[in-house]
Scaffold this motif. Structure first.
Motif, PDB file in Angstrom:
ATOM      1  N   LEU A   1       6.510   4.219  -5.889  1.00  0.00           N
ATOM      2  CA  LEU A   1       5.525   4.554  -6.809  1.00  0.00           C
ATOM      3  C   LEU A   1       4.542   5.048  -6.276  1.00  0.00           C
ATOM      4  CD1 LEU A   1       4.180   0.552  -5.667  1.00  0.00           C
ATOM      5  CD2 LEU A   1       4.783   0.554  -6.932  1.00  0.00           C
ATOM      6  N   PRO A   2       3.452   5.549  -7.168  1.00  0.00           N
ATOM      7  CA  PRO A   2       2.638   6.717  -7.371  1.00  0.00           C
ATOM      8  C   PRO A   2       1.954   6.353  -6.044  1.00  0.00           C
ATOM      9  CG  PRO A   2       2.456   5.753  -9.021  1.00  0.00           C
ATOM     10  CD  PRO A   2       3.332   4.818  -8.399  1.00  0.00           C
ATOM     11  N   GLU A   3       1.423   7.750  -5.568  1.00  0.00           N
ATOM     12  CA  GLU A   3       0.509   7.282  -4.901  1.00  0.00           C
ATOM     13  C   GLU A   3      -1.085   6.700  -4.497  1.00  0.00           C
ATOM     14  OE1 GLU A   3      -0.280  11.128  -2.129  1.00  0.00           O
ATOM     15  OE2 GLU A   3       1.884  11.600  -1.756  1.00  0.00           O
ATOM     16  N   GLY A   4      -1.417   6.092  -4.186  1.00  0.00           N
ATOM     17  CA  GLY A   4      -2.785   5.673  -4.340  1.00  0.00           C
ATOM     18  C   GLY A   4      -2.836   4.324  -4.845  1.00  0.00           C
ATOM     19  N   THR A   5      -1.311   3.909  -4.978  1.00  0.00           N
ATOM     20  CA  THR A   5      -1.780   2.233  -6.093  1.00  0.00           C
ATOM     21  C   THR A   5      -1.250   1.564  -4.317  1.00  0.00           C
ATOM     22  OG1 THR A   5       0.394   3.243  -6.991  1.00  0.00           O
ATOM     23  CG2 THR A   5       0.833   1.018  -6.525  1.00  0.00           C
ATOM     24  N   VAL A   6      -1.913  -0.173  -5.029  1.00  0.00           N
ATOM     25  CA  VAL A   6      -1.793  -1.098  -3.870  1.00  0.00           C
ATOM     26  C   VAL A   6      -1.662  -2.606  -4.572  1.00  0.00           C
ATOM     27  CG1 VAL A   6      -3.098  -2.471  -2.512  1.00  0.00           C
ATOM     28  CG2 VAL A   6      -4.035   0.004  -2.524  1.00  0.00           C
ATOM     29  N   LEU A   7      -0.360  -3.007  -4.414  1.00  0.00           N
ATOM     30  CA  LEU A   7      -0.141  -4.436  -5.325  1.00  0.00           C
ATOM     31  C   LEU A   7      -0.153  -5.505  -4.461  1.00  0.00           C
ATOM     32  CD1 LEU A   7       3.276  -2.657  -6.667  1.00  0.00           C
ATOM     33  CD2 LEU A   7       1.397  -2.882  -8.011  1.00  0.00           C
ATOM     34  N   ASP A   8      -0.417  -6.458  -5.178  1.00  0.00           N
ATOM     35  CA  ASP A   8      -0.161  -7.942  -5.288  1.00  0.00           C
ATOM     36  C   ASP A   8       0.709  -8.754  -5.897  1.00  0.00           C
ATOM     37  OD1 ASP A   8      -0.667  -9.777  -3.638  1.00  0.00           O
ATOM     38  OD2 ASP A   8      -2.967 -10.210  -4.408  1.00  0.00           O
ATOM     39  N   GLY A   9       0.909  -9.431  -4.323  1.00  0.00           N
ATOM     40  CA  GLY A   9       2.791 -10.643  -5.317  1.00  0.00           C
ATOM     41  C   GLY A   9       3.523 -11.807  -4.208  1.00  0.00           C
TER      42      GLY A   9
ATOM     43  N   ASP B   1      -5.096   2.077  -8.192  1.00  0.00           N
ATOM     44  CA  ASP B   1      -4.091   2.612  -9.312  1.00  0.00           C
ATOM     45  C   ASP B   1      -4.924   4.281  -9.364  1.00  0.00           C
ATOM     46  OD1 ASP B   1      -2.505   3.555 -10.885  1.00  0.00           O
ATOM     47  OD2 ASP B   1      -3.425   3.455 -12.563  1.00  0.00           O
ATOM     48  N   GLY B   2      -3.957   5.287  -8.276  1.00  0.00           N
ATOM     49  CA  GLY B   2      -3.901   6.241  -8.022  1.00  0.00           C
ATOM     50  C   GLY B   2      -5.228   6.489  -7.512  1.00  0.00           C
ATOM     51  N   GLY B   3      -5.636   5.552  -6.085  1.00  0.00           N
ATOM     52  CA  GLY B   3      -6.844   6.171  -5.498  1.00  0.00           C
ATOM     53  C   GLY B   3      -7.719   5.199  -5.800  1.00  0.00           C
ATOM     54  N   THR B   4      -8.255   4.185  -7.101  1.00  0.00           N
ATOM     55  CA  THR B   4      -9.013   4.532  -7.434  1.00  0.00           C
ATOM     56  C   THR B   4      -9.028   2.780  -7.646  1.00  0.00           C
ATOM     57  OG1 THR B   4      -9.065   5.604  -9.708  1.00  0.00           O
ATOM     58  CG2 THR B   4     -10.573   3.788 -10.351  1.00  0.00           C
ATOM     59  N   ASP B   5     -10.256   1.940  -6.606  1.00  0.00           N
ATOM     60  CA  ASP B   5      -9.742   0.803  -6.522  1.00  0.00           C
ATOM     61  C   ASP B   5     -10.202  -0.061  -8.047  1.00  0.00           C
ATOM     62  OD1 ASP B   5     -10.424  -1.863  -5.716  1.00  0.00           O
ATOM     63  OD2 ASP B   5     -12.080  -1.307  -3.911  1.00  0.00           O
ATOM     64  N   LEU B   6      -9.430  -0.923  -7.958  1.00  0.00           N
ATOM     65  CA  LEU B   6      -9.495  -1.438  -9.221  1.00  0.00           C
ATOM     66  C   LEU B   6     -10.176  -2.812  -9.430  1.00  0.00           C
ATOM     67  CD1 LEU B   6      -6.019  -0.109 -11.923  1.00  0.00           C
ATOM     68  CD2 LEU B   6      -8.610   0.206 -11.360  1.00  0.00           C
TER      69      LEU B   6
ATOM     70  N   PHE C   1       0.883  -1.160  -0.125  1.00  0.00           N
ATOM     71  CA  PHE C   1       0.233   0.296   0.034  1.00  0.00           C
ATOM     72  C   PHE C   1       1.105   1.184  -0.113  1.00  0.00           C
ATOM     73  CE2 PHE C   1      -2.131  -3.505   2.221  1.00  0.00           C
ATOM     74  CZ  PHE C   1      -3.181  -2.951   1.762  1.00  0.00           C
ATOM     75  N   ARG C   2       0.583   2.203  -1.287  1.00  0.00           N
ATOM     76  CA  ARG C   2       1.210   3.505  -1.442  1.00  0.00           C
ATOM     77  C   ARG C   2       0.841   4.349  -1.235  1.00  0.00           C
ATOM     78  NH1 ARG C   2       3.546   7.379  -0.698  1.00  0.00           N
ATOM     79  NH2 ARG C   2       5.629   8.366  -1.752  1.00  0.00           N
ATOM     80  N   ASP C   3       0.459   5.156  -0.246  1.00  0.00           N
ATOM     81  CA  ASP C   3      -0.148   6.613  -0.066  1.00  0.00           C
ATOM     82  C   ASP C   3       0.530   7.770   0.598  1.00  0.00           C
ATOM     83  OD1 ASP C   3       0.329   6.218   3.021  1.00  0.00           O
ATOM     84  OD2 ASP C   3      -1.427   5.258   3.443  1.00  0.00           O
TER      85      ASP C   3
ATOM     86  N   GLY D   1       3.318   7.267   3.038  1.00  0.00           N
ATOM     87  CA  GLY D   1       3.946   6.142   3.487  1.00  0.00           C
ATOM     88  C   GLY D   1       3.970   5.312   2.523  1.00  0.00           C
ATOM     89  N   VAL D   2       4.264   3.860   3.125  1.00  0.00           N
ATOM     90  CA  VAL D   2       4.144   2.670   2.778  1.00  0.00           C
ATOM     91  C   VAL D   2       3.663   1.731   4.083  1.00  0.00           C
ATOM     92  CG1 VAL D   2       5.357   0.465   1.401  1.00  0.00           C
ATOM     93  CG2 VAL D   2       5.833   2.535   0.413  1.00  0.00           C
ATOM     94  N   VAL D   3       2.774   0.462   3.665  1.00  0.00           N
ATOM     95  CA  VAL D   3       2.114  -0.570   4.805  1.00  0.00           C
ATOM     96  C   VAL D   3       2.942  -1.523   3.769  1.00  0.00           C
ATOM     97  CG1 VAL D   3       0.644  -1.363   5.963  1.00  0.00           C
ATOM     98  CG2 VAL D   3       1.104   1.546   5.791  1.00  0.00           C
ATOM     99  N   LEU D   4       3.148  -2.659   4.162  1.00  0.00           N
ATOM    100  CA  LEU D   4       3.145  -3.866   3.478  1.00  0.00           C
ATOM    101  C   LEU D   4       2.240  -4.782   5.049  1.00  0.00           C
ATOM    102  CD1 LEU D   4       6.979  -4.189   2.720  1.00  0.00           C
ATOM    103  CD2 LEU D   4       5.134  -3.046   1.349  1.00  0.00           C
ATOM    104  N   GLN D   5       1.529  -5.808   3.837  1.00  0.00           N
ATOM    105  CA  GLN D   5       0.349  -6.389   5.091  1.00  0.00           C
ATOM    106  C   GLN D   5       0.170  -8.711   4.135  1.00  0.00           C
ATOM    107  OE1 GLN D   5      -4.094  -6.290   3.843  1.00  0.00           O
ATOM    108  NE2 GLN D   5      -4.059  -7.965   4.152  1.00  0.00           N
ATOM    109  N   ALA D   6       1.297  -8.705   5.011  1.00  0.00           N
ATOM    110  CA  ALA D   6       0.587 -10.108   4.250  1.00  0.00           C
ATOM    111  C   ALA D   6       0.085 -10.962   4.266  1.00  0.00           C
ATOM    112  CB  ALA D   6       1.621 -10.772   5.650  1.00  0.00           C
TER     113      ALA D   6
END
Length: 297
Positions: free
Chosen positions: A69-77, A122-127, A39-41, A44-49
């Motif tokens: 990463l741009p603010e508002g990005t959430v990745l899964d990996g 992406d950019g705060g938009t839930d995809l 989570f990039r907001d 800063g950055v938060v990492l969740q298991a």
């Protein structure tokens, strides 16, 4: 800015025995690492298991990289560690279990990479309701300019290439394939994806044991893609001696509790995750996990 906040339920995969074919399928190599949402907001950055636990302190190198990463990005990996040209599941679990004081040392000695396979925001938009094909395209566009250690996993829609990956990549530690529909939304907590593994056995990292270390009754394990400890079925008498010898040099790390199938909560002796064992597991998530043998280093 970002509408997604941890904890977020992750999408899951159902085990299958054959490669899915036909129009509309995408194929990705299945990395055995530590499942992490990024989570990039604005703060800063938060990492969740996968369990919902926050693991940013265990992976300071990935948290630092994710600030690009741009603010508002959430990745899964998957957080993965490469040693000798192979993914090292024991090493990444050692990183995940590290105290904040130890994490910085391990980050220099065992640097992590991040194999991103989905984009949730992406950019705060839930995809999450968008089709995978759209999420994937934007994921590649987003991470391409950044480069390591944040990288999208390879993907193909060609089943023949996927089959080649399946046959040739295991020597690098890749255990199989994940299959997704191109038109599929991201469904947290649901086994909507498919996974094809090479065998019914898996590697697991030992994080503890019940009974005496010299002759344990059961092992407490962390399986690939999950950070919730599980208790194995009782060890066979002969295996207790073999595993006890393998645990001889294990470093004690206090006590913990975990859930044993058919028993409930049990207290166990924690150890620093160094030992890897081969296990057999039923297809259901809460099925018994049977220890087969210790793995050689």
């Amino acid at each position: 800015m970002n509408t997604l906040r941890p904890p977020v339920k992750v999408a899951l995969a159902e085990s299958v025995g054959v490669l899915a074919r036909g129009d509309g399928w995408a194929y990705e190599p299945k990395f055995d690492g530590h499942r992490v949402l990024v989570f990039r907001d604005a703060d800063g950055v938060v990492l969740q298991a996968r369990s919902g636990r926050l693991v940013g302190s265990a992976f300071p190198d990935l948290a630092a990289a994710a600030r690009r990463l741009p603010e508002g990005t959430v990745l899964d990996g998957e957080a993965v560690i490469w040693t000798g040209g192979r993914t090292d599941f024991a090493a990444v679990q050692r990183r995940a279990a590290a105290t904040p004081a130890r994490a910085a040392v391990l980050a220099r000695r065992l640097p992590a990479s991040y194999a991103a396979f989905d984009l949730l925001a992406d950019g705060g938009t839930d995809l999450r309701r968008a089709p995978y094909e759209r999420r994937r395209a934007r994921l590649v566009e987003l991470l391409g300019p950044l480069g390591p250690p944040l990288q999208p996993v390879p993907m193909t829609t060609d089943p023949e290439l996927a089959e080649t990956w399946y046959e040739t990549l295991p020597e690098t530690g890749i255990e199989g394939l994940v299959m997704k529909r191109l038109d599929q939304p991201y469904r947290g907590g649901v086994r909507a994806w498919r996974k094809l593994r090479h065998t019914d056995t898996r590697d697991a990292v030992v994080v503890g044991h019940t009974g005496a270390r010299q002759r344990p009754g059961a092992l407490v394990l962390v399986l690939p893609g999950d950070d919730t400890p599980v208790v194995s079925s009782p060890l066979a008498p002969g295996l207790r001696t073999v595993v006890g010898a393998a645990l001889a040099g294990a470093i004690p790390a206090g006590e913990g509790t975990a859930t044993a199938v058919g028993v409930g909560e049990v207290t166990y002796h924690r150890v620093v995750p160094e030992l890897v064992v081969e296990v057999g597991q039923q297809t259901t998530r809460h099925g018994f996990v049977t220890v087969l043998r210790p793995k050689e280093n």
